[in-house]
Design an enzyme around this catalytic site. Structure first.
Site, mmCIF file in Angstrom:
data_model
loop_
_atom_site.group_PDB
_atom_site.id
_atom_site.type_symbol
_atom_site.label_atom_id
_atom_site.label_comp_id
_atom_site.label_asym_id
_atom_site.label_seq_id
_atom_site.Cartn_x
_atom_site.Cartn_y
_atom_site.Cartn_z
ATOM 1 N N HIS A 154 41.073 -8.988 12.089
ATOM 2 C CA HIS A 154 42.516 -8.724 11.944
ATOM 3 C C HIS A 154 42.801 -7.255 12.196
ATOM 4 O O HIS A 154 41.919 -6.396 12.079
ATOM 5 C CB HIS A 154 43.017 -9.141 10.553
ATOM 6 C CG HIS A 154 42.612 -8.200 9.442
ATOM 7 N ND1 HIS A 154 43.375 -7.131 9.049
ATOM 8 C CD2 HIS A 154 41.501 -8.183 8.652
ATOM 9 C CE1 HIS A 154 42.768 -6.500 8.066
ATOM 10 N NE2 HIS A 154 41.635 -7.106 7.796
ATOM 11 N N CYS A 155 44.059 -6.984 12.577
ATOM 12 C CA CYS A 155 44.531 -5.612 12.696
ATOM 13 C C CYS A 155 45.645 -5.434 11.675
ATOM 14 O O CYS A 155 45.673 -6.131 10.669
ATOM 15 C CB CYS A 155 45.006 -5.317 14.117
ATOM 16 S SG CYS A 155 46.364 -6.377 14.685
ATOM 17 N N ALA A 156 46.578 -4.529 11.912
ATOM 18 C CA ALA A 156 47.608 -4.247 10.911
ATOM 19 C C ALA A 156 48.551 -5.421 10.685
ATOM 20 O O ALA A 156 49.043 -5.626 9.573
ATOM 21 C CB ALA A 156 48.413 -3.013 11.327
#
Length: 465
Positions: free
Chosen positions: A26-28
């Site tokens: 995942h990212c932000a």
């Protein structure tokens, strides 16, 4: 059973089950899923899952937009259910194998510069705070004038605002070595050599205060304070060279010879070949950027404000990080930031209009948080979850961004930093520009809101959808 656990189970099922999932990261804002067979993904089921703001397949990854905070919780539940986790960088490496050359190049560019951005954001905020504190009106509240500020205090603020740019080549070389498989510590040392106090200071040479060192009677050698391209290219060549040397050096001598030969060869190349050539290229790129931003009648502001979020969708927006860094370093301000801020505000205004106009509770629950996220500078939930999904709101948001960018250009707004926009971005305009900054944001968001309300959305679109 908690809501997040159920969402995690629903998403795993919708993307084809655990057997179809290679890994998850995942990212932000997004859950990034690598799948074996993208044909097994039930896209409609994913998008109809609670808390999902949109989803799309890009460069080998199925990206599910959940928003800040939420994505961390869903990721945790997905991994607890037995799905293999991987870091974002590991996934990016795997995804790159499925991408074209242009996509790989752009992704690599982003991988190099994105880790540096937090330091430059902090530096920009320090510049903004210094600009606020040094205003006569603010000092007058404490019975002071600019003449009352001590030299030591000014020196302290210089340390805060100048350090990241003085040693920028070290940051760039470190990150480039890291991305291209070299030893980051060698990258740092190489970058520091480019700004060694033994070399004539780049700013002093540019101002005519000192002369460059002339080697062989014709090759000028200077420091590269604030430069990006020379350190970036030197980092690429250096990392590749280090790997080649390491393959050929006996293991017993690797610790001694590999860093010695890498630094010796690279500083020679950097000072006598890479530096002069790519510093000139850097200046040409900067001058072209300044010319475009100075187009009359706000033309550049409108075009950039209109096109920016299309560029965000394509994923190539990280390319502009280098331009913003160069604008800040060479001009002392960043006129690009205010324009792209208006582009983000346009997306926020359009999503807000959809949320207020629709009678669908599900769409309201999607549109309002997406709009807030865009007002905080993260536009992906608004773009993919609301505006682009229904088409017309996205177009209205682009128009709003263009008109806001037009006024930002006309008013010559100049940020003290980069990478933060809309509400947080106000911190970059504390040096007397706050009111016009807020005005152009309101124009962008208001235009997008009004156009979306009148022409861009109705609940009939839900029926067609």
């Amino acid at each position: 059973m908690s809501v997040n656990i159920q969402i995690a189970k629903d998403l795993i099922e919708a993307v084809g089950g655990k057997s179809n999932i290679v890994s998850v990261a995942h990212c932000a804002t997004r859950l990034r899923v690598m799948v074996s067979d993208k044909e097994q993904i039930d896209h409609e089921k994913v998008e109809n899952t609670e808390k999902v703001k949109g989803a799309f397949y890009n460069a080998g990854q199925y990206q599910i937009i959940l928003g800040t905070g939420t994505v961390n919780k869903i990721y945790e539940e997905v991994t607890k259910l037995g799905v293999d986790a991987s870091s974002k960088s590991e996934q990016a490496t795997a995804a790159a194998k499925e991408s074209g050359k242009l996509q790989r190049a752009i992704r690599t560019f982003g991988d190099v510069f994105v880790p540096i951005i937090p330091a430059l954001v902090a530096t920009g905020l320090f510049m903004g705070v210094r600009g606020l504190v040094m205003q006569e009106q603010v000092l007058a509240l404490f019975g002071m004038t600019p003449d009352d500020i001590s030299a030591n205090f000014l020196l302290f603020t210089q340390i805060l605002t100048d350090t990241a740019f003085i040693f920028l080549p070290a940051l760039v070389a470190w990150s480039t070595f890291r991305v291209f498989g070299g030893s980051p510590i060698i990258g740092i040392v190489l970058g520091l050599m480019l700004v060694s106090p033994a070399l004539p200071n780049a700013w002093g040479v540019a101002g005519g205060e000192v002369d460059p060192i002339m080697f062989f009677g014709s090759i000028p050698v200077v420091g590269y304070q604030g430069s990006v391209l020379p350190a970036f290219i030197a980092g690429i060549v250096g990392a590749l060279l280090e790997k080649q040397i390491r393959k050929r050096v006996p293991d017993a001598l690797d610790l001694i010879l590999t860093p010695f030969l890498t630094l010796l060869i690279m500083i020679t190349l950097a000072l006598f070949a890479i530096g002069p050539v790519f510093h000139l290229m850097e200046e040409l790129i900067l001058n072209a950027t300044v010319v475009i931003l100075d187009w009359p009648f706000g033309i550049s502001g409108f075009l950039i404000g209109f096109l920016n979020q299309i560029i965000v969708i394509s994923g190539v927006h990280h390319v502009f990080n280098m331009l913003e860094i160069q604008l800040l370093e060479n001009l002392g301000y960043n006129p690009y930031n205010a324009i792209v801020t208006c582009a983000a505000a346009g997306q926020a205004g359009a999503a807000l209009a959809v949320g207020l106009k629709t009678k669908s509770k599900k769409l309201k629950a999607l549109a309002f948080p997406s709009s807030l996220s865009a007002f905080l500078g993260i536009t992906e939930p608004a773009i993919f979850g609301v505006n682009l999904r229904y088409g017309k709101p996205f177009l209205m948001a682009l128009i709003g961004g263009g008109i806001g960018g037009f006024f930002a250009s006309i008013l010559s707004l100049k940020a003290t930093g980069m990478a933060i926009t809309v509400i947080p971005g106000a911190l970059l305009y504390l040096d007397g520009q706050l009111l016009p900054y807020l005005m152009v944001n309101l124009i962008a968001a208001g235009t997008a809101f009004g156009l979306t309300w009148m022409f861009g959305f109705s609940d009939k679109m839900l029926e067609k959808k």
